[in-house]
Design a protein around this motif. Structure first.
Motif, PDB file in Angstrom:
ATOM      1  N   GLU A   6       0.843  -1.195   0.000  1.00 31.29           N
ATOM      2  CA  GLU A   6       0.000   0.000   0.000  1.00 31.29           C
ATOM      3  C   GLU A   6       0.877   1.243   0.000  1.00 31.29           C
ATOM      4  OE1 GLU A   6      -3.720   1.862   2.616  1.00 31.29           O
ATOM      5  OE2 GLU A   6      -2.703   0.021   3.269  1.00 31.29           O
ATOM      6  N   ASP A  17       6.182  -0.558   3.390  1.00 33.25           N
ATOM      7  CA  ASP A  17       5.141   0.161   2.664  1.00 33.25           C
ATOM      8  C   ASP A  17       5.749   0.943   1.505  1.00 33.25           C
ATOM      9  OD1 ASP A  17       3.033  -0.630   4.386  1.00 33.25           O
ATOM     10  OD2 ASP A  17       3.752   0.817   5.859  1.00 33.25           O
ATOM     11  N   ALA A  26      -4.573   1.692  -8.267  1.00 29.79           N
ATOM     12  CA  ALA A  26      -4.545   0.459  -7.490  1.00 29.79           C
ATOM     13  C   ALA A  26      -5.495  -0.548  -8.114  1.00 29.79           C
ATOM     14  CB  ALA A  26      -4.932   0.738  -6.039  1.00 29.79           C
ATOM     15  N   ILE A  29      -5.802  -6.201  -4.083  1.00 28.21           N
ATOM     16  CA  ILE A  29      -4.964  -6.664  -2.978  1.00 28.21           C
ATOM     17  C   ILE A  29      -4.649  -8.126  -3.235  1.00 28.21           C
ATOM     18  CG2 ILE A  29      -4.834  -7.070  -0.503  1.00 28.21           C
ATOM     19  CD1 ILE A  29      -6.771  -4.770  -0.106  1.00 28.21           C
ATOM     20  N   THR A  37      -0.166  -5.246  -3.034  1.00 30.75           N
ATOM     21  CA  THR A  37      -1.169  -4.678  -3.937  1.00 30.75           C
ATOM     22  C   THR A  37      -0.631  -4.663  -5.362  1.00 30.75           C
ATOM     23  OG1 THR A  37      -1.920  -3.232  -2.158  1.00 30.75           O
ATOM     24  CG2 THR A  37      -2.620  -2.650  -4.378  1.00 30.75           C
ATOM     25  N   TYR A  39      -0.786  -2.937  -9.132  1.00 28.89           N
ATOM     26  CA  TYR A  39      -1.097  -1.626  -9.692  1.00 28.89           C
ATOM     27  C   TYR A  39      -1.208  -1.736 -11.203  1.00 28.89           C
ATOM     28  CZ  TYR A  39      -0.181   0.157  -5.059  1.00 28.89           C
ATOM     29  OH  TYR A  39      -0.249   0.388  -3.711  1.00 28.89           O
ATOM     30  N   LYS A 282      -1.927   7.621   6.222  1.00 30.56           N
ATOM     31  CA  LYS A 282      -1.647   7.091   4.884  1.00 30.56           C
ATOM     32  C   LYS A 282      -1.058   8.174   3.996  1.00 30.56           C
ATOM     33  CE  LYS A 282      -5.113   3.402   4.891  1.00 30.56           C
ATOM     34  NZ  LYS A 282      -6.188   2.729   4.116  1.00 30.56           N
ATOM     35  N   TYR A 330      -8.192   7.441  -5.123  1.00 28.30           N
ATOM     36  CA  TYR A 330      -8.532   6.479  -4.071  1.00 28.30           C
ATOM     37  C   TYR A 330      -9.453   5.410  -4.641  1.00 28.30           C
ATOM     38  CZ  TYR A 330     -10.336   4.640   0.368  1.00 28.30           C
ATOM     39  OH  TYR A 330     -10.691   3.835   1.417  1.00 28.30           O
ATOM     40  N   ARG A 336      -7.119   1.669  -1.335  1.00 25.50           N
ATOM     41  CA  ARG A 336      -5.742   1.944  -1.714  1.00 25.50           C
ATOM     42  C   ARG A 336      -5.641   3.256  -2.494  1.00 25.50           C
ATOM     43  NH1 ARG A 336      -4.996  -1.494   1.628  1.00 25.50           N
ATOM     44  NH2 ARG A 336      -3.740  -3.387   1.427  1.00 25.50           N
TER      45      ARG A 336
END
Length: 499
Positions: A6, A17, A26, A29, A37, A39, A282, A330, A336
């Motif tokens: 993430e 991370d 994203a 998961i 994750t 992408y 985050k 988002y 994510r």
């Protein structure tokens, strides 16, 4: 294996991370325990429409009853229309408008009409695809900063009218199922058609409206209200979020029962019952530090309902003339984040425009070679698409080539208790279009500055050869050309001791 995790720029580098997730979205998961994750590529902006003369300060995409898609855009002094197959906007201004540089047009579609308003000019309307200019909605209709459709009502908020002046906390609605009728509030005529207004008692100025089938949500600076219909007073406005709201009007956007917004301390998703912090620990600190506070009015938001993405275009560090320079994204289905670096002046949830007989020529078809009949939905447009306007005032879609992606893993100690010598890295990326490079980033103590090594290009056997030694490693992967999923990388290394 080192998976891309993430994107958490607000957390310490050491811990796994990912520190940079740029020009991607994203995807999924792939390991819930580690947060790994995948992408996916993000397509670049491709401008296709003749440039407007001024910066776009609001826009809407709608589908006409007959099936064609139309775009309506507002600038400082005009309202414009773009229809199916058109290569340029048509001026549909009913007069000369004056929308200040720090203001924006708000649009709403009700029935066969589009309504447009901002605080400095009379509220306007036009018939979708009717070929007519915008006209004043009604001499009794207030000016407004925000509008949306709440069930059978056109709701406007943060208003000005000649009797009471500026009322930033006022909501006002016309006759039921008739946005053209604005009888005098309090009169028998208004009561008969359920027209009224309401000054919200608390929360400050109204900064956003999100409509729904029977009501909607009203976002103020410090509260969120639910509008419920019908009640004994037509609408009941109940504060459902007592402690949070938004001072950033361009950030408020909804999808169904979800409302997304930027609060004073970061991003939130309101689910009808509570505001859920989606950026805390985050990306909130990273975003707020990057945001150009002088040009906050340029923030704009869009929804991609197909991919469950909400996007905010904003002026970040290094922007040009206050225009948005980044899009922060988002994925609310998996929680994510990612971001895209691109210069725009406006972003909106849009629709594909479709084709006319003339524009079908651009596809290389004749009447004899058309793969579908002329009345097929394939040619009508209306497919959800992300729309932007670039800094040259040209509209386009994000349908170009894949943007050059940069993904950086979190920092890790590959060999427990000692330094490591990395000799190669195998990128875990599927369906790569052009090329991949991997750059090692190292340091021996957490108090040290990092050392960036030499980028290594993927070879014929799928590896990026390198010689990189250090106690702590992270890796930056740069991908040019399209790809389906970027997952991470597989390093080859040996322990090299503590010295």
């Amino acid at each position: 294996m080192i998976w891309f995790s993430e994107w958490l720029p607000d957390t310490p580098d050491l811990g796994g991370d990912s520190t940079v997730i740029k020009n991607v979205i994203a995807g999924a998961i792939i390991d819930s325990k580690t947060g790994a994750t995948s992408y996916k590529k993000f397509l670049s902006f491709s401008n296709t429409i003749t440039a407007l003369a001024e910066r776009v300060q609001g826009a809407i995409a709608v589908k006409a009853d007959g099936g064609g898609a139309y775009i309506y855009a507002g600038t400082a002094s005009s309202l414009r229309e773009l229809g199916p197959g058109a290569s340029a906007f048509t001026d549909r201004s009913g007069s000369t408008y004056t929308c200040a540089a720090d203001q924006r047009w708000s649009f709403a579609r009700y029935g066969s009409r589009v309504y447009a308003g901002h605080i400095g000019d009379d509220t306007q309307y036009t018939t979708i695809g009717g070929g007519s200019n915008f006209a004043q909605l009604s001499s009794a209709a207030p000016r407004c900063r925000h509008m949306a459709v709440f069930g059978l009502f056109l709701m406007v908020g943060n208003t000005w009218d000649s009797s009471d002046g500026y009322k930033p906390n006022r909501l006002w609605w016309p006759a039921i199922d008739n946005p053209a009728s604005w009888p005098t509030v309090g009169s028998d005529a208004a009561a008969q058609v359920q027209s009224d207004y309401q000054d919200l008692p608390d929360g400050g100025a109204i900064t956003g409206l999100v409509g729904g089938e029977s009501g909607g949500y009203v976002v103020t600076e410090t509260k969120i209200y639910r509008a419920t219909y019908p009640t004994s007073t037509v609408f009941d406005f109940t504060p459902v979020e007592q402690h949070r709201g938004s001072r950033f009007p361009g950030s408020v956007i909804g999808d169904g029962r979800l409302v997304f917004y930027l609060g004073d301390d970061g991003f939130y998703m309101f689910d009808g019952a509570q505001s859920i912090p989606i950026g805390t620990q985050k990306i909130d600190r990273w975003f707020l530090a990057d945001l150009d506070a002088i040009h906050i009015p340029r923030i704009c938001a869009a929804i991609d309902p197909v991919n469950k993405l909400v996007m905010w275009a904003y002026p970040g560090s290094g922007n040009s003339l206050g225009n948005p320079s980044k899009i922060i994204i988002y994925n609310w289905a998996i929680g994510r984040w990612s971001y895209v670096q691109t210069d725009l002046e406006y972003l909106l949830s849009g629709l594909s425009l479709g084709y006319t007989l003339d524009s079908l020529d651009s596809l290389g078809y004749t009447l004899d070679t058309l793969p579908y009949s002329l009345d097929s939905y394939v040619w009508q447009g209306g497919e959800p698409k992300l729309i932007g306007f670039d800094t040259s005032h040209r509209m386009g879609f994000f349908t170009g080539s894949a943007m050059a992606a940069t993904l950086t893993t979190g920092e890790t100690q590959l060999s427990e208790g000692q330094r490591s010598l990395v000799t190669s890295v195998r990128p875990l990326v599927s369906d790569v279009g052009t090329t991949i490079t991997v750059t090692p980033i190292t340091r021996n103590r957490l108090i040290d500055s990092v050392t960036t090594g030499t980028a290594s290009t993927i070879n014929a056997v799928g590896e990026c050869p390198m010689l990189s030694e250090g106690r702590y490693h992270r890796f930056q992967m740069d991908i040019t050309g399209g790809f389906t999923h970027a997952l991470g990388l597989d390093p080859s290394f040996t322990g090299s001791g503590n010295a």
